[in-house]
Enzyme design. Structure first.
Site, short mmCIF file in Angstrom:
data_model
loop_
_atom_site.label_atom_id
_atom_site.label_comp_id
_atom_site.label_asym_id
_atom_site.label_seq_id
_atom_site.Cartn_x
_atom_site.Cartn_y
_atom_site.Cartn_z
N ASP A 13 -45.32 34.51 40.65
CA ASP A 13 -45.95 35.29 41.73
C ASP A 13 -45.95 36.79 41.45
O ASP A 13 -45.89 37.60 42.38
CB ASP A 13 -45.27 35.03 43.09
N LYS A 16 -50.01 37.79 38.13
CA LYS A 16 -50.59 37.55 36.79
C LYS A 16 -52.09 37.30 36.85
O LYS A 16 -52.81 37.66 35.93
CB LYS A 16 -49.92 36.34 36.12
N GLY A 40 -50.32 29.39 41.81
CA GLY A 40 -51.36 29.81 42.75
C GLY A 40 -51.82 31.19 42.37
O GLY A 40 -51.03 32.12 42.30
N HIS A 41 -53.07 31.30 42.02
CA HIS A 41 -53.62 32.59 41.63
C HIS A 41 -54.70 33.00 42.62
O HIS A 41 -55.61 32.23 42.89
CB HIS A 41 -54.25 32.52 40.23
N GLN A 225 -46.15 30.47 36.73
CA GLN A 225 -44.72 30.61 36.99
C GLN A 225 -44.16 31.88 36.31
O GLN A 225 -44.90 32.83 36.13
CB GLN A 225 -43.94 29.35 36.58
P1 IMP Z 1 -41.85 22.94 40.89
O1 IMP Z 1 -42.48 23.68 39.78
O2 IMP Z 1 -42.79 22.55 41.99
O3 IMP Z 1 -41.04 21.77 40.39
O4 IMP Z 1 -40.79 23.93 41.61
C1 IMP Z 1 -39.61 24.37 40.95
C2 IMP Z 1 -39.29 25.81 41.32
O5 IMP Z 1 -40.29 26.65 40.76
C3 IMP Z 1 -39.30 26.10 42.82
O6 IMP Z 1 -38.34 27.11 43.09
C4 IMP Z 1 -40.70 26.64 43.06
O7 IMP Z 1 -40.76 27.46 44.21
C5 IMP Z 1 -40.89 27.44 41.79
N1 IMP Z 1 -42.29 27.62 41.42
C6 IMP Z 1 -43.10 26.73 40.81
N2 IMP Z 1 -44.31 27.26 40.58
C7 IMP Z 1 -44.27 28.52 41.02
C8 IMP Z 1 -45.21 29.59 41.01
O8 IMP Z 1 -46.35 29.49 40.53
N3 IMP Z 1 -44.78 30.76 41.57
C9 IMP Z 1 -43.53 30.91 42.06
N4 IMP Z 1 -42.62 29.95 42.07
C10 IMP Z 1 -42.98 28.76 41.57
#
Ligand code: IMP
Length: 428
Positions: A13, A16, A40-41, A225
Site C-alpha cells: 500500500d 506503487k 489493490g491498485h 504487497q
Molecule cells: P494474504 O496475502 O491475503 O494472505 O494476507 C497476508 C498479509 O498480507 C495480511 O497482513 C494482509 O493484510 C497483507 N497483504 C496482502 N496483500 C496486501 C497488499 O496488497 N497491501 C497491503 N497488505 C497486504
C-alpha cells in the site's frame, strides 16, 4: 532495454500503482510477478479512477502490453470481472494486450474457503489475511498439488483436476474446520466456463518477455504487497505467501538478473500497515488520525482491497535499509509527502533499541520486533503546500532536508516524490 522493477519497500500500500502508472508511460510491457487479487491498485486518470487488483496497472496506457507472470496466483472470477469492468469503460483488454503465464496458479473457491476457515481457527492470532485464498493457493503450489493456469487450455484435464482438488479440500474443510463441503461438480462446471474465456490469454510469458528484452523493448515489473510481507524477508508469520521482493520478480517472471536495470523501492513518507504483526513506529489516537485521515477522501489510509483502516506511524529508516539491502534498490520513491505538510516537526526512526542495545538492522522476528523501541531523530516540518511542486528542487527547504535525510540514512537516491493523489502530482 532493461527490466526495471518496482518494489514495495514497506508493508504494501505504498502507492506503487501511481509510480507504475508513471513509469509505464515509457515501457513497452508491464508485468505482475507475485501475489494475486490481495493487491489493490488505484490508478487515477483525469477524472476517472480505476481500482485494479489483478490486472497490471499498465493496462490503462494504450499500446502497453500487460503480463501476469508465473509467480502470481489468479482467481479466474476476479480476472474476468476486472477485464469486463475495464472493457465497459473503453479499455482494450483483448488477448493481444494481456497475457497470462501458463505456469501461474489458479485460486479456487476451495482456497478461499480454506483461507477463511484457517483465519477463523487462529482467533486472536489470525494473520489478518485478505481472505482471497492466497495462502492456500501458494501452499498447493509448494506442495506440488496446485492447478496451473495452463489447465484452462485443456478442458478435459481441467474438469478432472478441479473435481479432485475440491474433493481433497473438502476433507480439510469438513474434518479439520467443521465447515460445509463445497460442490465439486458445480465448481468444475464454473471453471469450464471460465476456461473458454481465459484460454486465449495464456502464453509462455518467460519466452515472450525474453524476446521483448532482446528486441530492445523495456519491461516494467509491477510489484504488489511489500518487502515486509515477503515470505522470507518479511515479519513472518505476518506475511503474505509469495516473494514480493526483487528476487521474486525474477523467478516470478522467468528471467535472470542480467536483464535488470533499475530497482525502485516505493515507500510512503510515513509508514502504514494493514493486518496483524509488529509495527515499531505505530501511532495511536490523534497522531494516527493526522496521518491516516478520517476516510472522507479516497486517498485516506483505508485498504483498497478490504476497506480496513490502515495502522499508521512515522517513517522507519530501519525498515527502508532492510528493503534497500534485500532488493538491491537503486532508487527510492517517497509517496504522500504532501500529507506531512503543516506538521511543526517530524520524527523519523533511525534505529531501534532492544534490551538496552542499539539495533541498526531490522530483526524480522516478531518476538524481537515486539520488544524494539524506536530511536527517533526529529526533523523540522514545512508549512508550505507542496501539491503543485513538480521538481524535487522546488520543494520547501525542510522537505528537501527530509528527503536528504532519508537518502543519507539509506545510502540510496530518492529520485521521485508524490505530492498529491492525481496522476501528474509527482516531483522528479
Ligand atoms: P494474504 O496475502 O491475503 O494472505 O494476507 C497476508 C498479509 O498480507 C495480511 O497482513 C494482509 O493484510 C497483507 N497483504 C496482502 N496483500 C496486501 C497488499 O496488497 N497491501 C497491503 N497488505 C497486504
Amino acid at each position: 532495454m532493461p527490466l526495471d522493477i518496482i518494489i514495495g519497500a514497506q508493508w504494501g500500500d505504498e502507492g506503487k500503482g501511481r509510480i507504475t502508472d508513471l513509469l509505464a508511460q515509457q515501457a513497452h510491457i508491464v508485468a505482475r510477478y507475485s501475489g494475486g487479487d490481495n493487491a489493490g491498485h488505484t490508478v487515477a486518470v483525469g477524472h476517472e479512477t480505476f481500482k485494479l487488483h489483478l490486472i497490471p496497472s499498465g493496462i490503462v496506457h494504450d499500446g502497453v502490453l500487460c503480463v501476469i507472470g508465473n509467480g502470481t496466483v489468479i482467481n479466474p472470477v476476479v480476472f474476468l470481472r476486472e477485464i469486463d469492468g475495464l472493457a465497459a469503460r473503453g479499455v482494450d483488454v483483448s488477448p493481444a494486450r494481456l497475457k497470462i503465464s501458463r505456469h501461474a496458479h489458479l485460486i479456487t473457491p476451495a482456497h478461499i474457503a480454506l483461507d477463511k476457515a484457517a483465519e477463523s481457527a487462529l482467533g486472536k492470532d489470525a494473520i489478518g489475511t485478505t481472505q482471497r485464498g492466497i495462502g492456500p493457493a501458494y501452499t498447493d503450489k509448494a506442495n506440488r498439488t496446485g492447478l496451473r493456469a495452463g489447465l484452462l487450455a485443456n478442458p478435459e484435464a481441467l474438469g478432472d483436476a478441479v473435481l479432485a482438488h475440491v474433493e481433497a479440500k473438502n476433507e480439510w474443510l469438513v474434518k479439520i474446520h467443521g465447515a460445509e463441503a463445497l460442490d465439486g461438480q458445480a465448481i468444475a462446471a464454473e471453471f469450464a466456463h471460465y476456461a473458454q474465456r481465459i484460454a486465449p490469454y495464456l502464453a509462455d510469458t518467460s519466452v515472450l518477455l525474453d524476446e521483448a528484452l532482446q528486441a530492445g523493448q523495456s519491461v516494467l515489473a509491477e510489484g504488489a504487497q511489500g518487502t515486509l510481507l515477503d515470505i522470507d524477508h518479511g515479519t513472518y508469520p505476518f506475511v503474505t505467501s509469495s516473494s514480493p521482493t526483487a528476487g521474486g520478480a525474477l523467478t516470478g517472471l522467468g528471467l535472470g538478473p542480467k536483464v535488470v536495470g533499475k530497482v525502485f523501492g516505493v515507500a510512503k513518507a510515513f509508514s502504514s500497515r494493514v493486518g496483524s504483526g509488529p509495527f515499531v513506529t505505530e501511532l495511536q489516537g490523534e497522531a494516527a488520525v493526522r496521518l491516516r485521515g478520517t476516510g472522507a477522501n479516497p486517498w485516506d489510509e483505508y485498504g483498497t482491497t478490504t476497506g480496513r483502516p490502515r495502522r499508521v506511524g512515522w517513517l522507519d529508516l530501519v525498515v527502508l535499509r532492510h528493503a534497500v539491502r534485500v532488493n538491491s534498490l537503486t532508487d527510492l520513491v517517497l509517496t504522500k509527502l504532501d500529507i506531512l505538510s503543516g506538521l511543526p516537526e517530524i520524527p523519523v526512526c533511525v534505529a531501534y533499541e532492544l534490551d538496552g542495545q542499539r539495533l541498526d538492522h531490522f530483526p524480522p522476528e516478531p518476538e524481537l520486533l515486539e520488544r524494539c523501541q524506536p530511536i527517533y531523530e526529529t526533523l523540522p516540518g514545512w508549512q508550505e503546500d507542496v501539491t503543485g511542486v513538480r521538481h524535487l528542487a522546488d520543494l520547501p527547504a525542510n522537505a528537501l532536508n527530509y528527503i536528504a535525510f532519508v537518502a543519507a540514512h539509506t545510502r540510496t537516491a530518492v529520485s521521485m516524490a508524490s505530492v498529491g493523489p492525481e496522476r501528474e502530482q509527482v516531483a522528479v
